[in-house]
Design a protein around this motif. Structure first.
Motif, PDB file in Angstrom:
ATOM      1  N   ALA A 189      -6.573 -36.967 -29.020  1.00 17.97           N
ATOM      2  CA  ALA A 189      -6.900 -36.706 -30.427  1.00 17.97           C
ATOM      3  C   ALA A 189      -8.402 -36.681 -30.647  1.00 17.97           C
ATOM      4  O   ALA A 189      -8.939 -35.776 -31.302  1.00 17.97           O
ATOM      5  CB  ALA A 189      -6.249 -37.763 -31.312  1.00 17.97           C
ATOM      6  N   ALA A 190      -9.099 -37.661 -30.104  1.00 18.34           N
ATOM      7  CA  ALA A 190     -10.541 -37.742 -30.307  1.00 18.34           C
ATOM      8  C   ALA A 190     -11.269 -36.573 -29.659  1.00 18.34           C
ATOM      9  O   ALA A 190     -12.211 -36.018 -30.226  1.00 18.34           O
ATOM     10  CB  ALA A 190     -11.059 -39.069 -29.751  1.00 18.34           C
ATOM     11  N   ARG A 191     -10.833 -36.185 -28.464  1.00 23.67           N
ATOM     12  CA  ARG A 191     -11.487 -35.092 -27.756  1.00 23.67           C
ATOM     13  C   ARG A 191     -11.484 -33.815 -28.594  1.00 23.67           C
ATOM     14  O   ARG A 191     -12.490 -33.101 -28.677  1.00 23.67           O
ATOM     15  CB  ARG A 191     -10.797 -34.846 -26.414  1.00 23.67           C
ATOM     16  CG  ARG A 191     -11.311 -33.625 -25.648  1.00 23.67           C
ATOM     17  CD  ARG A 191     -10.574 -33.452 -24.352  1.00 23.67           C
ATOM     18  NE  ARG A 191     -10.954 -34.467 -23.389  1.00 23.67           N
ATOM     19  CZ  ARG A 191     -11.913 -34.294 -22.465  1.00 23.67           C
ATOM     20  NH1 ARG A 191     -12.575 -33.155 -22.410  1.00 23.67           N
ATOM     21  NH2 ARG A 191     -12.207 -35.252 -21.615  1.00 23.67           N
ATOM     22  N   TYR A 192     -10.361 -33.523 -29.230  1.00 26.82           N
ATOM     23  CA  TYR A 192     -10.256 -32.283 -29.989  1.00 26.82           C
ATOM     24  C   TYR A 192     -10.633 -32.438 -31.460  1.00 26.82           C
ATOM     25  O   TYR A 192     -10.538 -31.474 -32.227  1.00 26.82           O
ATOM     26  CB  TYR A 192      -8.832 -31.746 -29.881  1.00 26.82           C
ATOM     27  CG  TYR A 192      -8.617 -30.918 -28.632  1.00 26.82           C
ATOM     28  CD1 TYR A 192      -9.266 -29.696 -28.468  1.00 26.82           C
ATOM     29  CD2 TYR A 192      -7.786 -31.365 -27.618  1.00 26.82           C
ATOM     30  CE1 TYR A 192      -9.087 -28.938 -27.339  1.00 26.82           C
ATOM     31  CE2 TYR A 192      -7.593 -30.605 -26.467  1.00 26.82           C
ATOM     32  CZ  TYR A 192      -8.244 -29.385 -26.337  1.00 26.82           C
ATOM     33  OH  TYR A 192      -8.065 -28.641 -25.209  1.00 26.82           O
ATOM     34  N   GLY A 193     -11.047 -33.616 -31.881  1.00 25.30           N
ATOM     35  CA  GLY A 193     -11.410 -33.799 -33.278  1.00 25.30           C
ATOM     36  C   GLY A 193     -10.233 -33.762 -34.214  1.00 25.30           C
ATOM     37  O   GLY A 193     -10.336 -33.308 -35.355  1.00 25.30           O
ATOM     38  N   ASP A 194      -9.076 -34.247 -33.733  1.00 28.47           N
ATOM     39  CA  ASP A 194      -7.848 -34.242 -34.520  1.00 28.47           C
ATOM     40  C   ASP A 194      -7.582 -35.614 -35.125  1.00 28.47           C
ATOM     41  O   ASP A 194      -8.002 -36.632 -34.566  1.00 28.47           O
ATOM     42  CB  ASP A 194      -6.648 -33.877 -33.642  1.00 28.47           C
ATOM     43  CG  ASP A 194      -6.699 -32.454 -33.131  1.00 28.47           C
ATOM     44  OD1 ASP A 194      -7.282 -31.589 -33.822  1.00 28.47           O
ATOM     45  OD2 ASP A 194      -6.145 -32.194 -32.034  1.00 28.47           O
ATOM     46  N   PRO A 195      -6.843 -35.676 -36.239  1.00 23.44           N
ATOM     47  CA  PRO A 195      -6.498 -36.972 -36.832  1.00 23.44           C
ATOM     48  C   PRO A 195      -5.453 -37.712 -35.989  1.00 23.44           C
ATOM     49  O   PRO A 195      -4.695 -37.116 -35.224  1.00 23.44           O
ATOM     50  CB  PRO A 195      -5.952 -36.598 -38.208  1.00 23.44           C
ATOM     51  CG  PRO A 195      -5.495 -35.180 -38.070  1.00 23.44           C
ATOM     52  CD  PRO A 195      -6.397 -34.544 -37.062  1.00 23.44           C
ATOM     53  N   LEU A 196      -5.415 -39.022 -36.168  1.00 23.66           N
ATOM     54  CA  LEU A 196      -4.532 -39.914 -35.415  1.00 23.66           C
ATOM     55  C   LEU A 196      -3.525 -40.533 -36.364  1.00 23.66           C
ATOM     56  O   LEU A 196      -3.870 -40.936 -37.478  1.00 23.66           O
ATOM     57  CB  LEU A 196      -5.351 -41.018 -34.755  1.00 23.66           C
ATOM     58  CG  LEU A 196      -4.593 -41.999 -33.854  1.00 23.66           C
ATOM     59  CD1 LEU A 196      -4.234 -41.339 -32.525  1.00 23.66           C
ATOM     60  CD2 LEU A 196      -5.442 -43.251 -33.601  1.00 23.66           C
ATOM     61  N   PHE A 197      -2.256 -40.629 -35.920  1.00 26.52           N
ATOM     62  CA  PHE A 197      -1.241 -41.318 -36.715  1.00 26.52           C
ATOM     63  C   PHE A 197      -0.691 -42.474 -35.896  1.00 26.52           C
ATOM     64  O   PHE A 197      -0.084 -42.278 -34.850  1.00 26.52           O
ATOM     65  CB  PHE A 197      -0.105 -40.372 -37.120  1.00 26.52           C
ATOM     66  CG  PHE A 197       0.437 -40.665 -38.489  1.00 26.52           C
ATOM     67  CD1 PHE A 197       1.192 -41.799 -38.723  1.00 26.52           C
ATOM     68  CD2 PHE A 197       0.164 -39.827 -39.554  1.00 26.52           C
ATOM     69  CE1 PHE A 197       1.671 -42.084 -39.996  1.00 26.52           C
ATOM     70  CE2 PHE A 197       0.641 -40.099 -40.823  1.00 26.52           C
ATOM     71  CZ  PHE A 197       1.391 -41.232 -41.047  1.00 26.52           C
ATOM     72  N   SER A 198      -0.928 -43.697 -36.373  1.00 26.72           N
ATOM     73  CA  SER A 198      -0.509 -44.891 -35.646  1.00 26.72           C
ATOM     74  C   SER A 198       0.950 -45.227 -35.953  1.00 26.72           C
ATOM     75  O   SER A 198       1.319 -45.429 -37.106  1.00 26.72           O
ATOM     76  CB  SER A 198      -1.396 -46.077 -36.037  1.00 26.72           C
ATOM     77  OG  SER A 198      -0.953 -47.258 -35.404  1.00 26.72           O
ATOM     78  N   ALA A 199       1.761 -45.312 -34.897  1.00 23.26           N
ATOM     79  CA  ALA A 199       3.167 -45.697 -35.053  1.00 23.26           C
ATOM     80  C   ALA A 199       3.273 -47.216 -34.991  1.00 23.26           C
ATOM     81  O   ALA A 199       3.873 -47.786 -34.085  1.00 23.26           O
ATOM     82  CB  ALA A 199       4.011 -45.052 -33.962  1.00 23.26           C
ATOM     83  N   ASN A 200       2.682 -47.855 -35.968  1.00 21.46           N
ATOM     84  CA  ASN A 200       2.519 -49.314 -35.955  1.00 21.46           C
ATOM     85  C   ASN A 200       3.732 -50.017 -36.560  1.00 21.46           C
ATOM     86  O   ASN A 200       3.629 -50.719 -37.562  1.00 21.46           O
ATOM     87  CB  ASN A 200       1.253 -49.711 -36.716  1.00 21.46           C
ATOM     88  CG  ASN A 200       1.271 -49.231 -38.153  1.00 21.46           C
ATOM     89  OD1 ASN A 200       1.522 -48.066 -38.407  1.00 21.46           O
ATOM     90  ND2 ASN A 200       1.008 -50.117 -39.090  1.00 21.46           N
TER      91      ASN A 200
END
Length: 374
Positions: A189-200
């Motif tokens: 996600a970070a490499r491509y500049g994409d948002p992250l969704f945490s399955a917390n």
């Protein structure tokens, strides 16, 4: 802050009554939940993808296409699209079609998926699932952005000036990366500049907070503007009532039913009591003020701007579940919308208007070789 409701389309006996609906009725319940989410003013509705029991969410594009025809405003999410199991060309065709049918309301959350039965079904191994996920994602995004694509991937046949139709409506689509326990998805996600969704939804807050911190570190490492990093987060359960005592009393049978199911399956519960579950998990069970305070506690660790709730009763009566969602929208959501920022883009517009630098495409599997520890 923005709010989704999601369904993994679990098809199992009710945790309290023990009764199980038909498959046909179960799908109707999911569609009804999506229509209700739009009616109540939620910002999005998500459908999972699993290919094993007790889930019947093997065709999220079909389900979301039906929901698209019955709604007009709400964004439609996948939660998650298991790209490690899919041919990225075929996945692109399905999602580009859904993008048109929904009027550009589609957003993807991708992930490698979990569960040994679905890996065996698609002949994917624990050793290659991350490589497959990275390769499928890179090829999927290239097809979405380019009229012709040439590539020599490892896990599907070569493409030579391939044209894949239909061309999408959104250019590009927004893709989130689902993350539960692994740094691989976070780094992708970070490499491509994409948002992250945490399955917390399984453990206490700390391991998820550490992954989100790592995401922000890698985001900056790859040269992206820190102000444009975006995080979403889940919740392990939801029930709001006017008082905390009423919420706990009403939710107690639901928790007891789920606890019994975990034990029947031979699992060891992470949160052995309802009090522990309400206090230490990401579940939002309590009065409006208690839920607002808990979301703020998680926001201090996560910095998230999108939150998901369970779309369906999961043991509650339909009337109690609806009343709880209505209370969320009347007494909780307005406060959180005011006090916690939205994601760093215009929510109603397509991803093509998103600020910031669009990451350049990488050669297939460069991502895999660049992973930490490989």
């Amino acid at each position: 802050m923005r709010f989704l409701t999601i369904s993994l389309i679990v098809h199992a006996p009710d945790p309290i009554s023990g009764e199980q609906t038909s498959t046909n009725e179960r799908f109707r319940q999911v569609v009804d939940a999506a229509v209700l989410a739009e009616e109540l003013g939620f910002d999005g509705f998500g459908v999972g993808e699993r290919h094993e029991r007790p889930f019947i969410s093997s065709s999220p594009t079909v389900v979301l296409s039906h929901i698209a025809a019955l709604t007009s405003r709400i964004k439609l999410f996948t939660a998650v699209t298991t790209l490690s199991l899919l041919d990225p060309v075929r996945a692109y065709e399905d999602y580009a079609t859904l993008d048109h049918l929904s009027g550009g309301r589609l957003e993807l959350i991708i992930g490698k998926g979990n569960g040994s039965a679905q890996r065996e079904l698609f002949h994917v191994t624990p050793e290659d699932q991350w490589d497959r996920n990275a390769e499928s994602y890179e090829l999927f995004r290239r097809i979405w952005r380019n009229d012709k694509v040439s590539a020599s991937p490892r896990f599907r046949p070569e493409l030579r000036d391939a044209e894949v139709w239909p061309r999408p409506l959104q250019q590009p689509i927004r893709i989130w990366h689902g993350s539960a326990t692994s740094r691989e998805s976070v780094d992708l996600a970070a490499r491509y500049g994409d948002p992250l969704f945490s399955a917390n939804v399984t453990n206490p807050i700390q391991p998820y907070a550490e992954l989100i911190d790592y995401y922000r570190e890698r985001w900056e490492f790859y040269g992206h503007d820190p102000a444009l990093a975006a995080v979403g987060a889940g919740s392990a359960g939801f029930y709001a009532a006017r008082t905390s005592q009423q919420a706990v009393t009403d939710y107690a049978p639901v928790f007891a039913g789920h606890l019994a199911m975990v034990k029947r399956l031979g699992g060891e519960p992470v949160f052995p009591t309802l009090e522990d579950f309400v206090e230490r998990s990401s579940a939002l069970v309590g009065s409006p003020q208690q839920i607002i305070e808990k979301v703020h506690r998680y926001h201090e660790k996560f910095g998230h701007s999108v939150l998901h709730l369970q779309a369906e009763p999961s043991g509650l009566s339909l009337s109690a579940h609806r009343a709880s969602l209505e209370l969320f929208q009347s007494d909780i959501a307005p406060v959180l919308r005011r006090e916690i920022p939205d994601p760093p883009w215009e929510w109603e517009s397509g991803p093509g208007s998103e600020p910031g630098r669009e990451p350049e495409d990488k050669p297939v599997l460069e991502l895999v070789s660049a992973r930490e520890g490989v």
